[in-house]
Design an enzyme around this catalytic site. Sequence first.
Site, mmCIF file in Angstrom:
data_model
loop_
_atom_site.group_PDB
_atom_site.id
_atom_site.type_symbol
_atom_site.label_atom_id
_atom_site.label_comp_id
_atom_site.label_asym_id
_atom_site.label_seq_id
_atom_site.Cartn_x
_atom_site.Cartn_y
_atom_site.Cartn_z
ATOM 1 N N ASP A 259 0.852 -1.183 0.000
ATOM 2 C CA ASP A 259 0.000 0.000 0.000
ATOM 3 C C ASP A 259 0.891 1.238 0.000
ATOM 4 O OD1 ASP A 259 -2.015 -1.807 0.175
ATOM 5 O OD2 ASP A 259 -2.668 -1.259 2.191
ATOM 6 N N ASP B 106 -15.727 -2.790 -0.740
ATOM 7 C CA ASP B 106 -15.228 -2.560 0.610
ATOM 8 C C ASP B 106 -16.412 -2.338 1.543
ATOM 9 O OD1 ASP B 106 -12.685 -2.557 -0.564
ATOM 10 O OD2 ASP B 106 -12.814 -0.402 -0.957
#
Length: 247
Positions: free
Chosen positions: A9, A130
């Site tokens: 990330d 998500d």
Amino acid sequence: MITLYPAIDLKGGQAVRLRQGDFAQSTVFSDDPVAQARTFAEQGADSLHVVDLDGALEGQPVHAALVASIAAVFPGTVHFGGGLRSRPAIETALATGVDRVVVGTAVLDDRNLLEWAIDRLGDRLVVALDARQGKVATHGWTQVSDRNAVQVAEELVSTGVRHLLYTDISRDGTLGGPNTSALRRLAEAVRPLDVIASGGVSSLDDLRRLGELRLSNLSGVIVGRALYEGRFSVSEALEQLRARSPS
């Protein structure tokens, strides 16, 4: 076999992990994401999940050049997401040389963009769903809608989407274990879509439990913090997933 996706990330040019999707709770694990990608490959990983966290906030890729460098050194499959909310952004992602593009908020809100992405990418498209407490979260996890995640996922089954990435935000970066009950509900609702699970994996036992779900369409699992903190190695994870994946 369930595919292992070590996570990189990107935030401020570094490899970080967030806690429960909170950008204010980030931990830097590598100052050199390209070297980290190379290390994961040397440890046996053949797939990689890269997210442009800054891009997710900006709504367009910020680290495209860095992602291209990662894709150039990693010999396996690379997924890339984060801020891909328009056709130009998706084209930018493709230009980095990654194998699959992960798109979330935009295609869930814009049916025309979804149809274009399916036509443009085909099997190279991954739709990210998500969820926080069962509700769909959008815009880099900063907003939570009133839409039920399983219902939204079911709507994708007939669209031509082939790959779905499901992240339980409440578990992400916490090392609290994956939400297996929520994952089962979603995976069973969206067959035959392939599902990649993300959020909460902290141990080899967590990987074992995922395998024991015996979900034929659970195709992958993303692991971040547990690998960075040395709770288990890439090779140990691969061995566990080979042992427990559905035949």
